[in-house]
Design an enzyme around this catalytic site. Structure first.
Site, PDB file in Angstrom:
ATOM      1  N   HIS A 174       0.815  -1.193  -0.005  1.00 37.54           N
ATOM      2  CA  HIS A 174      -0.048   0.149  -0.084  1.00 37.54           C
ATOM      3  C   HIS A 174       1.004   1.167  -0.170  1.00 37.54           C
ATOM      4  CE1 HIS A 174       1.035   1.008   4.033  1.00 37.54           C
ATOM      5  NE2 HIS A 174       0.848  -0.528   4.567  1.00 37.54           N
ATOM      6  N   GLU A 180      -1.753  -7.173   7.846  1.00 38.55           N
ATOM      7  CA  GLU A 180      -0.334  -7.227   8.545  1.00 38.55           C
ATOM      8  C   GLU A 180       0.091  -7.949   9.586  1.00 38.55           C
ATOM      9  OE1 GLU A 180       2.722  -6.797   7.682  1.00 38.55           O
ATOM     10  OE2 GLU A 180       3.396  -4.903   7.774  1.00 38.55           O
TER      11      GLU A 180
END
Length: 208
Positions: free
Chosen positions: A9, A79
């Site tokens: 990202h 994550e």
């Protein structure tokens, strides 16, 4: 079988400051949005048959701005859960644990009941589940590429596992915000075809 396209990202406030970010759902910065838009020419011409995206805003927004259509959220793409180290920098951690290494030691137990943290083995098992899903998807979509839009440490673990390395192998790969990497095969063996590709910073900053 196509290639596995890994996309980290774009920048957030915490990725810029070096704070560990897992479940804290931060938006992209202005630069992060530009980085995401800069992915469009890097992905142009690729036949992407499936896009899987982390459920967090920073990944979903990156997929949107990159022009990836019909992304499907996949919870296992989140994550590494950093436990007590959420929002803490490596420099701060090493003030009390000078020899701390995420890849070897994992994280300290978190105080939040839903986010106690993950061991390296747990993150590796999650990466293996994602790769199993990817392989199953390829049996349905043929030679199209599959894109994963997610986060730095998790994608590094996933790269290691794709290459049949232990989780600690992830420390060998560096992934910048808004970068693209490609995993494929050569002579039926898993290989890295490109790593950490992005447009020059001056071009990214010029994107509207």
């Amino acid at each position: 079988m196509g290639e596995l396209i890994l996309i980290r990202h774009g920048e957030t406030e915490w990725s810029r400051s070096g704070q560990h970010t897992s479940y804290t759902d931060l938006p992209l910065t202005e630069l992060g949005e530009r980085q995401a838009r800069a992915l469009v020419p890097l992905l142009e011409g690729r036949q992407i048959g499936l896009t899987l995206v982390s459920p967090y805003l920073r990944a979903r927004r990156t997929a949107e701005l990159a022009g990836l259509t019909s992304p499907r959220e996949m919870p296992d793409l989140h994550e590494w859960e950093y436990g007590a180290y959420e929002g803490v920098t490596t420099v701060e951690i090493r003030r009390t644990r000078p020899d701390w290494d995420l890849w070897r030691d994992g994280v300290a137990l978190g105080s939040v009941e839903d986010h106690p943290g993950e061991s390296p083995a747990e993150v590796g098992a999650r990466a293996d589940r994602v790769l199993a899903e990817v392989r199953a998807a390829w049996s349905r979509i043929g030679d199209d590429d599959i894109a994963l839009v997610a986060h730095s440490h998790f994608l590094r673990v996933l790269t290691a596992r794709y290459l049949k390395l232990p989780v600690t192998g992830g420390e060998l790969f560096q992934l910048a915000t808004g970068a693209v990497s490609r995993l494929g095969t050569e002579h039926n063996k898993p290989v890295i075809k490109s790593l950490n590709m992005s447009l020059p910073e001056r071009l990214v900053k010029a994107i509207d």
